[in-house]
Design a protein around this motif. Sequence first.
Motif, PDB file in Angstrom:
ATOM      1  N   MET A   1     -28.873 -43.797 -47.545  1.00 18.84           N
ATOM      2  CA  MET A   1     -29.167 -45.093 -48.143  1.00 18.84           C
ATOM      3  C   MET A   1     -28.664 -46.236 -47.266  1.00 18.84           C
ATOM      4  SD  MET A   1     -27.432 -46.759 -51.531  1.00 18.84           S
ATOM      5  CE  MET A   1     -25.905 -46.863 -50.586  1.00 18.84           C
ATOM      6  N   THR A   2     -27.469 -46.080 -46.692  1.00 19.16           N
ATOM      7  CA  THR A   2     -26.899 -47.125 -45.848  1.00 19.16           C
ATOM      8  C   THR A   2     -27.770 -47.374 -44.625  1.00 19.16           C
ATOM      9  OG1 THR A   2     -24.670 -46.520 -46.572  1.00 19.16           O
ATOM     10  CG2 THR A   2     -24.848 -47.843 -44.571  1.00 19.16           C
ATOM     11  N   LEU A   3     -28.216 -46.306 -43.987  1.00 22.62           N
ATOM     12  CA  LEU A   3     -29.093 -46.454 -42.823  1.00 22.62           C
ATOM     13  C   LEU A   3     -30.406 -47.124 -43.216  1.00 22.62           C
ATOM     14  CD1 LEU A   3     -28.517 -42.949 -41.169  1.00 22.62           C
ATOM     15  CD2 LEU A   3     -27.616 -45.162 -40.406  1.00 22.62           C
ATOM     16  N   PHE A   4     -30.929 -46.747 -44.367  1.00 17.40           N
ATOM     17  CA  PHE A   4     -32.169 -47.352 -44.850  1.00 17.40           C
ATOM     18  C   PHE A   4     -31.970 -48.843 -45.106  1.00 17.40           C
ATOM     19  CE2 PHE A   4     -35.108 -48.673 -48.134  1.00 17.40           C
ATOM     20  CZ  PHE A   4     -36.314 -48.081 -47.768  1.00 17.40           C
TER      21      PHE A   4
ATOM     22  N   GLN B   1     -39.166 -42.246 -47.409  1.00 15.31           N
ATOM     23  CA  GLN B   1     -37.709 -42.137 -47.335  1.00 15.31           C
ATOM     24  C   GLN B   1     -37.054 -42.689 -48.593  1.00 15.31           C
ATOM     25  OE1 GLN B   1     -35.186 -42.681 -43.792  1.00 15.31           O
ATOM     26  NE2 GLN B   1     -37.049 -43.464 -42.802  1.00 15.31           N
ATOM     27  N   ARG B   2     -37.533 -43.826 -49.057  1.00 10.56           N
ATOM     28  CA  ARG B   2     -36.954 -44.409 -50.274  1.00 10.56           C
ATOM     29  C   ARG B   2     -37.095 -43.436 -51.448  1.00 10.56           C
ATOM     30  NH1 ARG B   2     -38.474 -46.639 -54.900  1.00 10.56           N
ATOM     31  NH2 ARG B   2     -37.127 -48.240 -55.827  1.00 10.56           N
ATOM     32  N   THR B   3     -38.271 -42.833 -51.581  1.00 13.64           N
ATOM     33  CA  THR B   3     -38.498 -41.881 -52.664  1.00 13.64           C
ATOM     34  C   THR B   3     -37.524 -40.710 -52.575  1.00 13.64           C
ATOM     35  OG1 THR B   3     -40.841 -42.460 -52.821  1.00 13.64           O
ATOM     36  CG2 THR B   3     -40.181 -40.319 -53.703  1.00 13.64           C
ATOM     37  N   LEU B   4     -37.301 -40.201 -51.378  1.00  9.49           N
ATOM     38  CA  LEU B   4     -36.413 -39.057 -51.193  1.00  9.49           C
ATOM     39  C   LEU B   4     -34.961 -39.436 -51.477  1.00  9.49           C
ATOM     40  CD1 LEU B   4     -37.957 -37.480 -47.963  1.00  9.49           C
ATOM     41  CD2 LEU B   4     -38.179 -36.665 -50.317  1.00  9.49           C
ATOM     42  N   ILE B   5     -34.556 -40.632 -51.045  1.00  5.26           N
ATOM     43  CA  ILE B   5     -33.175 -41.067 -51.273  1.00  5.26           C
ATOM     44  C   ILE B   5     -32.905 -41.228 -52.762  1.00  5.26           C
ATOM     45  CG2 ILE B   5     -31.530 -42.947 -50.910  1.00  5.26           C
ATOM     46  CD1 ILE B   5     -32.976 -43.463 -48.205  1.00  5.26           C
TER      47      ILE B   5
ATOM     48  N   MET C   1     -30.258 -48.895 -54.010  1.00  6.51           N
ATOM     49  CA  MET C   1     -30.276 -47.520 -54.476  1.00  6.51           C
ATOM     50  C   MET C   1     -28.837 -47.003 -54.565  1.00  6.51           C
ATOM     51  SD  MET C   1     -33.350 -46.101 -52.139  1.00  6.51           S
ATOM     52  CE  MET C   1     -32.809 -47.062 -50.770  1.00  6.51           C
ATOM     53  N   ALA C   2     -28.575 -46.144 -55.641  1.00  4.66           N
ATOM     54  CA  ALA C   2     -27.279 -45.545 -55.759  1.00  4.66           C
ATOM     55  C   ALA C   2     -27.362 -44.329 -56.612  1.00  4.66           C
ATOM     56  CB  ALA C   2     -26.295 -46.504 -56.398  1.00  4.66           C
ATOM     57  N   GLY C   3     -26.354 -43.405 -56.479  1.00  3.57           N
ATOM     58  CA  GLY C   3     -26.340 -42.213 -57.301  1.00  3.57           C
ATOM     59  C   GLY C   3     -25.000 -42.059 -57.947  1.00  3.57           C
ATOM     60  N   HIS C   4     -24.974 -42.221 -59.220  1.00  6.81           N
ATOM     61  CA  HIS C   4     -23.698 -42.202 -59.906  1.00  6.81           C
ATOM     62  C   HIS C   4     -23.721 -41.148 -60.998  1.00  6.81           C
ATOM     63  CE1 HIS C   4     -23.186 -45.756 -57.561  1.00  6.81           C
ATOM     64  NE2 HIS C   4     -24.277 -46.249 -58.089  1.00  6.81           N
ATOM     65  N   GLY C   5     -22.625 -40.930 -61.632  1.00  2.18           N
ATOM     66  CA  GLY C   5     -22.464 -39.826 -62.559  1.00  2.18           C
ATOM     67  C   GLY C   5     -21.311 -38.975 -62.074  1.00  2.18           C
ATOM     68  N   GLY C   6     -20.559 -39.486 -61.088  1.00  5.05           N
ATOM     69  CA  GLY C   6     -19.485 -38.726 -60.501  1.00  5.05           C
ATOM     70  C   GLY C   6     -18.318 -38.518 -61.433  1.00  5.05           C
TER      71      GLY C   6
END
Length: 256
Positions: free
Chosen positions: A29-32, A57-61, A1-6
């Motif tokens: 995400m890292t803890l997951f 948790q995965r859905t929320l992340i 999982m990742a969130g980009h667009g920065g």
Amino acid sequence: MAGHGGWSTGAAVRYDRVDALRGVAMVWMTLFHFSFDLSHFGYWAQDFRGDAFWTVQRTLIVSLFLFCAGLGQAVAWHRGVGWLRFGRRWGQIAGCALLVTAGSYLMFPRSFIYFGVLHGMAVMLLVARATAGWGRWLWLAGLLAVLSPWAAGWALSGPLSTWAAAFDGRALNWLGWVTRKPFTEDYVPVFPWLGVMWWGMACGQGLLARRPAWFAGPVGGAGRPLAALGRYSLGYYMLHQPVMIGALQLIGWLRT
């Protein structure tokens, strides 16, 4: 999982609050993923596919990552960032998605990642970029996108059942209109997740129009390192799992 667009926060001024929010998602995400790795290597048995504690948790992340990506695209639209700059960053994300596929195939040949979060984001960013001018209609589009898998599942299990095999196959299941989820380590189809990105973009456009100070506001304390982490989300995403997996493999080797 990742969130980009920065990239959309611009070179001249960074919006630290968006970066910090993305940083929260990175830590979560890292803890997951570390928990998943512990389970994979037999240190802590957990059911990541069936236990709601982990699946929710995965859905929320993933939701937080994609919402942040939508915020970033709102900023890009507001600043008039061109397609050339967008394309350079998009190419990095698409290239990293291919690396994830190759790496996961080596580790999980039966359940490798062929359409995970980076693959999904590459497609969704193109759609978000092309629809950024929809304005308030993005809220409705997001709702329809989020609801569409349930509608498609009903149709493919009933009146359109003859199409179910085609939509469940790898050629089309990246859309998310399926009757069963594929067996893969990460699966982030276009629907419903595009809806979350659309909502993030709609929220960002609304804030920029009515409360622009929210974006420019300072972050303090723990917010500063989170903002720093959020600025380098793509590189961190690509490195954190190899580092953690390598460390756990080293520990296992030292214990033998």
